[in-house]
Design a protein around this motif. Structure first.
Motif, PDB file in Angstrom:
ATOM      1  N   THR A 242      69.810   2.708  18.307  1.00  0.00           N
ATOM      2  CA  THR A 242      71.383   3.276  18.365  1.00  0.00           C
ATOM      3  C   THR A 242      72.360   2.188  18.453  1.00  0.00           C
ATOM      4  OG1 THR A 242      70.986   3.909  20.423  1.00  0.00           O
ATOM      5  CG2 THR A 242      70.480   5.531  18.944  1.00  0.00           C
ATOM      6  N   LEU A 243      72.018   0.856  19.107  1.00  0.00           N
ATOM      7  CA  LEU A 243      72.954  -0.339  19.189  1.00  0.00           C
ATOM      8  C   LEU A 243      72.404  -1.330  18.456  1.00  0.00           C
ATOM      9  CD1 LEU A 243      73.389  -0.152  23.014  1.00  0.00           C
ATOM     10  CD2 LEU A 243      74.978   0.518  21.220  1.00  0.00           C
ATOM     11  N   VAL A 244      73.018  -1.819  17.536  1.00  0.00           N
ATOM     12  CA  VAL A 244      72.816  -3.046  16.635  1.00  0.00           C
ATOM     13  C   VAL A 244      73.907  -4.064  16.886  1.00  0.00           C
ATOM     14  CG1 VAL A 244      72.060  -3.510  14.242  1.00  0.00           C
ATOM     15  CG2 VAL A 244      71.516  -1.471  15.060  1.00  0.00           C
ATOM     16  N   ASP A 245      73.503  -5.395  17.100  1.00  0.00           N
ATOM     17  CA  ASP A 245      74.689  -6.443  17.399  1.00  0.00           C
ATOM     18  C   ASP A 245      74.225  -7.054  16.104  1.00  0.00           C
ATOM     19  OD1 ASP A 245      76.346  -5.901  19.714  1.00  0.00           O
ATOM     20  OD2 ASP A 245      74.227  -5.832  20.432  1.00  0.00           O
ATOM     21  N   ILE A 246      75.115  -7.418  15.293  1.00  0.00           N
ATOM     22  CA  ILE A 246      74.923  -8.516  14.158  1.00  0.00           C
ATOM     23  C   ILE A 246      75.613  -9.721  14.446  1.00  0.00           C
ATOM     24  CG2 ILE A 246      75.080  -8.735  11.625  1.00  0.00           C
ATOM     25  CD1 ILE A 246      74.735  -5.807  11.299  1.00  0.00           C
ATOM     26  N   PHE A 247      75.041 -10.963  14.299  1.00  0.00           N
ATOM     27  CA  PHE A 247      75.698 -11.999  14.371  1.00  0.00           C
ATOM     28  C   PHE A 247      75.750 -12.910  13.248  1.00  0.00           C
ATOM     29  CE2 PHE A 247      74.458 -10.683  18.527  1.00  0.00           C
ATOM     30  CZ  PHE A 247      75.450 -10.780  19.322  1.00  0.00           C
ATOM     31  N   THR A 248      76.717 -13.929  12.878  1.00  0.00           N
ATOM     32  CA  THR A 248      76.537 -14.673  11.905  1.00  0.00           C
ATOM     33  C   THR A 248      76.176 -16.290  12.442  1.00  0.00           C
ATOM     34  OG1 THR A 248      78.871 -15.394  12.178  1.00  0.00           O
ATOM     35  CG2 THR A 248      78.597 -13.626  10.669  1.00  0.00           C
ATOM     36  N   ALA A 249      74.904 -16.439  12.357  1.00  0.00           N
ATOM     37  CA  ALA A 249      74.352 -17.612  12.850  1.00  0.00           C
ATOM     38  C   ALA A 249      74.168 -18.035  14.093  1.00  0.00           C
ATOM     39  CB  ALA A 249      75.259 -18.872  11.837  1.00  0.00           C
ATOM     40  N   ASP A 250      73.026 -18.123  14.569  1.00  0.00           N
ATOM     41  CA  ASP A 250      72.877 -18.936  16.072  1.00  0.00           C
ATOM     42  C   ASP A 250      73.458 -17.832  17.045  1.00  0.00           C
ATOM     43  OD1 ASP A 250      71.783 -21.159  15.020  1.00  0.00           O
ATOM     44  OD2 ASP A 250      73.722 -22.168  14.757  1.00  0.00           O
ATOM     45  N   ASP A 251      73.470 -16.543  16.780  1.00  0.00           N
ATOM     46  CA  ASP A 251      73.887 -15.580  17.734  1.00  0.00           C
ATOM     47  C   ASP A 251      75.158 -16.198  18.412  1.00  0.00           C
ATOM     48  OD1 ASP A 251      71.602 -14.481  17.538  1.00  0.00           O
ATOM     49  OD2 ASP A 251      70.533 -14.920  19.135  1.00  0.00           O
TER      50      ASP A 251
END
Length: 281
Positions: A242-251
């Motif tokens: 229910t919690l999704v964190d999406i990062f662009t490269a290298d967090d």
């Protein structure tokens, strides 16, 4: 479109474009996975991981969810943050629809069917539609319009793409830093790394690896909850993060990040316009 809605739509395009561009840059450091994964004599077999994961995904073939979505990024004008309401429809393996609205006004609509993906461009004065095909390279103009992360990549990042169950089995290694089992398998467009919690065997992290072997985008998945289904016991309900964190490269959230928080999820889609949300006609 109101100024607030336009600002939100622009935030989506900025974050998505950063993801597309990050896949083309040379990495200053290697991906965040263990460079030399530790041997895992007590690891589950790949077959058992695949069966557990694929059984869960199979039960989530048809789903509707609502929640909130947040965009964060930093540029030469400083730090930025936008949030909105989100609705998600899925009919796996390839039919997706994500609608994002702000104060009752739809600002983003992305989706896909078995062969195509699309993005309703709400940045321009006149609404336009961009359409691409899954079997073709993503065009630069599509990335600039907000398709840097296509709908099938979203399925990878939500850990809703099945694991291959045929051919040579990849090794299951142990990531001591994350206390999770890790595998590398093909994704919808690129190689993906997946981490599975050692206790629950639920996915805890996904990385999409570009053709240069670098992390293009990653997700962390937390707070799994059961998704209501019809015709099966509540004890057998499949779980979804229910919690999704999406990062662009290298967090690094400065490069752009998206947080999806789902608060209502159901597999009972009888009352949902499932045919209409996946249809461009």
């Amino acid at each position: 479109m109101t100024g607030l809605a336009r600002k939100l739509a622009m935030s989506y395009a900025v974050v998505a474009l950063m993801a597309a561009q990050s896949g083309c840059k040379s990495a200053d450091k290697p991906p965040q996975a263990d460079a030399t994964p530790a041997p895992a004599p007590g690891a589950p077999s790949y077959q058992s991981l695949a069966q557990s994961h694929n059984d869960r995904v199979a039960k989530l073939q048809h789903m509707y969810a609502t929640g909130s979505i947040e965009f964060r990024w930093k540029d030469d004008k400083g730090s930025h943050f936008e949030n909105a309401h989100a609705e998600l429809w899925l009919s796996l393996p390839r039919r997706t629809a994500l609608r994002i609205d702000k104060v009752g006004e739809v600002v983003i609509w992305v989706g896909s069917d078995e062969e195509r993906y699309w993005f309703f461009d709400l940045l321009s004065k006149e609404t336009s539609l961009r359409v691409g095909r899954h079997d073709e390279p993503m065009r630069e103009i599509d990335a600039a319009a907000g398709l840097g992360l296509g709908p099938l990549a979203l399925l990878d990042l939500l850990a809703l793409t099945p694991l291959p169950d045929a051919g040579e089995s990849p090794p299951v290694t142990f990531d001591s830093a994350r206390k999770a089992w890790m595998i590398e398998v093909p994704g919808n467009r690129h190689l993906r790394r997946m981490w599975f919690d050692v206790s629950s065997l639920l996915p805890s992290r996904v990385e999409i690896i570009n053709d240069a072997g670098q992390v293009q985008v990653s997700s962390s998945l937390r707070e799994y909850q059961s998704v209501t289904q019809t015709g099966i016991s509540p004890l057998a309900f499949p779980k979804l993060a229910t919690l999704v964190d999406i990062f662009t490269a290298d967090d690094d959230s400065r490069n752009g990040s998206v947080k999806l928080a789902l608060d209502e999820m159901t597999g009972d889609v009888e009352d949902q316009p499932m045919d209409r949300v996946f249809d461009l006609a």
